[in-house]
Design an enzyme around this catalytic site. Structure first.
Site, mmCIF file in Angstrom:
data_model
loop_
_atom_site.group_PDB
_atom_site.id
_atom_site.type_symbol
_atom_site.label_atom_id
_atom_site.label_comp_id
_atom_site.label_asym_id
_atom_site.label_seq_id
_atom_site.Cartn_x
_atom_site.Cartn_y
_atom_site.Cartn_z
ATOM 1 N N ARG A 1 0.832 -1.203 0.000
ATOM 2 C CA ARG A 1 0.000 0.000 0.000
ATOM 3 C C ARG A 1 0.870 1.258 0.000
ATOM 4 O O ARG A 1 0.534 2.239 -0.659
ATOM 5 C CB ARG A 1 -0.962 -0.021 1.195
ATOM 6 C CG ARG A 1 -2.020 1.069 1.110
ATOM 7 C CD ARG A 1 -3.086 0.897 2.170
ATOM 8 N NE ARG A 1 -2.553 1.037 3.516
ATOM 9 C CZ ARG A 1 -3.259 0.834 4.624
ATOM 10 N NH1 ARG A 1 -4.530 0.465 4.540
ATOM 11 N NH2 ARG A 1 -2.721 0.990 5.799
ATOM 12 N N LYS B 1 -2.499 6.697 1.118
ATOM 13 C CA LYS B 1 -2.358 7.116 2.522
ATOM 14 C C LYS B 1 -1.374 8.285 2.553
ATOM 15 O O LYS B 1 -0.183 8.124 2.837
ATOM 16 C CB LYS B 1 -1.886 5.936 3.373
ATOM 17 C CG LYS B 1 -2.226 6.094 4.845
ATOM 18 C CD LYS B 1 -2.135 4.764 5.561
ATOM 19 C CE LYS B 1 -2.163 4.929 7.063
ATOM 20 N NZ LYS B 1 -3.396 5.462 7.612
ATOM 21 N N GLU C 1 -16.017 6.675 4.289
ATOM 22 C CA GLU C 1 -15.099 6.395 5.403
ATOM 23 C C GLU C 1 -15.704 6.865 6.721
ATOM 24 O O GLU C 1 -16.562 7.766 6.743
ATOM 25 C CB GLU C 1 -13.785 7.159 5.205
ATOM 26 C CG GLU C 1 -12.997 6.752 3.980
ATOM 27 C CD GLU C 1 -11.894 5.756 4.291
ATOM 28 O OE1 GLU C 1 -11.967 5.053 5.313
ATOM 29 O OE2 GLU C 1 -10.961 5.685 3.479
HETATM 30 C C1 LIG Z 1 -8.631 6.958 5.991
HETATM 31 C C2 LIG Z 1 -8.390 5.596 6.532
HETATM 32 N N1 LIG Z 1 -9.252 4.618 6.224
HETATM 33 C C3 LIG Z 1 -9.072 3.355 6.684
HETATM 34 C C4 LIG Z 1 -8.016 3.026 7.503
HETATM 35 C C5 LIG Z 1 -7.850 1.633 8.000
HETATM 36 O O1 LIG Z 1 -6.812 0.983 7.334
HETATM 37 P P1 LIG Z 1 -6.054 -0.225 8.009
HETATM 38 O O2 LIG Z 1 -7.074 -1.244 8.341
HETATM 39 O O3 LIG Z 1 -5.115 -0.725 6.945
HETATM 40 O O4 LIG Z 1 -5.373 0.313 9.195
HETATM 41 C C6 LIG Z 1 -7.102 4.013 7.866
HETATM 42 C C7 LIG Z 1 -5.970 3.702 8.751
HETATM 43 O O5 LIG Z 1 -4.924 3.344 8.286
HETATM 44 C C8 LIG Z 1 -7.273 5.318 7.360
HETATM 45 O O6 LIG Z 1 -6.410 6.285 7.681
#
Ligand SMILES: Cc1ncc(COP(=O)(O)O)c(C=O)c1O
Length: 342
Positions: free
Chosen positions: A85, A187, A223
């Site tokens: 990612r 991210k 989200e």
């Molecule tokens: C905007 C956003 N959505 C979803 C997630 C959840 O992702 P993950 O399950 O990979 O931590 C995160 C955290 O990383 C995030 O910042």
């Protein structure tokens, strides 16, 4: 000054704040290649005032955890997914990708070097790891940097819910966190900067965080704060939104698999229309920090919609939480390839 040491730390009462640990990994990209990287005790970065990360947001990051198991060993949860990612984020912002195997090796090095900071088994706490990359160097025009820093630091964090998982309420925001064909799936810091004001406004009204709708039509859930959304329908289907502007959550994909293969639920990644919110008997936010944050109620304009309960956690949400945290802490057998021993 940070006086906290592994000897004095109160593992049971940690929250999610920065504690300086002993070592971090740092590697530099210059002349088209990454150097070997090294561990350092210095937690300060000395970078050019022209760094693209400072002016044009050319930076990205990851969030993951190391878990102490009952036998004292340490687990990483699907770290290659974070490596992949981060490289997708790099691709979107024209940054230099970092080799995935080296990413995971560097994460392990940081955990080993800070082993005393990995919280004891049974406290629910874990060692949070923050890999990040920034564009650096003497620049001023809007273009991709020629030089980068990749670094990983570690900080111990507490279990998100002390004294057990609890539902909380969220507010559907009138702001967007990402543009329709923007950077929502990466991210990158800019997405989070854009979410600070809506998050503050939601918290100011006593909600846990803002829920974002799709930026194109504002009719679908995307989200929940910095986490993905899931709902359990009245006929036991695990549903989660599908959209190009959502961050692909590793927790969400893990829950999709567990719902189908361990809980025998049907699963669906699809549009989640706010007008169809009644279809869900349970709902939650999922991500590395909280694992699952059950959504008690959702404020949608003037309407307040309660899912399972504002005070009790629904049974499917509870089972999903137990299954996932059981795997992370080594109590339940993990699907192949999910656990990487440090
Ligand atoms: C905007 C956003 N959505 C979803 C997630 C959840 O992702 P993950 O399950 O990979 O931590 C995160 C955290 O990383 C995030 O910042």
């Amino acid at each position: 000054m940070n006086e906290i040491t592994p000897e004095t730390i109160d593992w049971e009462n940690l929250d999610f704040s920065y504690i300086k640990t002993d070592y971090r990994f740092i590697s530099k990209y210059k002349d088209g290649k990454w150097d070997e990287g090294e561990l350092t005790t210095d937690n300060q970065l000395h970078i050019s005032e022209g760094s693209t990360a400072l002016h044009y947001g050319q930076q990205c990051f990851e969030g993951m955890k190391a878990y102490r198991t009952e036998d004292g060993s340490i687990n990483l949860f699907r770290p290659f997914e974070n490596a992949k990612r981060m490289n997708n984020s790099c691709e979107r912002l024209l940054m230099a990708p970092y080799p995935e195997d080296k990413f995971v090796e560097a994460v392990k090095e940081v955990v080993r070097a800070n082993e005393e900071w990995v919280p004891p088994y049974g406290t629910g706490a874990s060692l949070y790891l923050r890999p990040f990359m920034i564009g650096i160097g003497d620049n001023v025009g809007i273009k991709a940097a020629d030089e980068y820093i990749f670094s990983i630091f570690a900080t111990p964090v507490g279990s998100y819910f002390k004294g057990g998982m609890k539902p909380s309420n969220f507010l559907v925001s009138t702001y967007d966190r990402a543009a329709p064909r923007g950077t929502g799936a990466a991210k990158v810091g800019g997405n989070y900067a854009a979410s600070l004001l809506p998050g503050k406004e939601a918290k100011g009204r006593s909600f846990s965080d803002a829920v974002y709708l799709d930026p194109e039509t504002h009719t679908k859930i995307e989200e929940v704060g910095a986490a993905n959304f899931f709902g359990i329908t009245k006929d036991d289907v695990f549903v989660t939104p599908k959209s190009p502007s959502i961050l692909p959550s590793i927790t969400k994909y893990s829950l999709l698999w567990l719902a189908e293969n361990r809980l025998n639920l049907k699963t669906l990644e699809d549009d989640v229309y706010i007008k169809d919110i009644d279809q869900f008997k349970e709902a939650g936010a999922c991500g590395t920090a909280a694992v699952i944050a059950p959504i008690g109620g959702l404020q949608i304009e003037e309407d307040f919609h309660v899912f399972y309960s504002e005070t009790e956690v629904g049974p499917v949400t509870k089972r999903l939480y137990n299954e996932l945290t059981g795997i992370q802490f080594g109590e339940i057998e993990a699907p192949d390839g999910w656990i990487e021993k440090v």
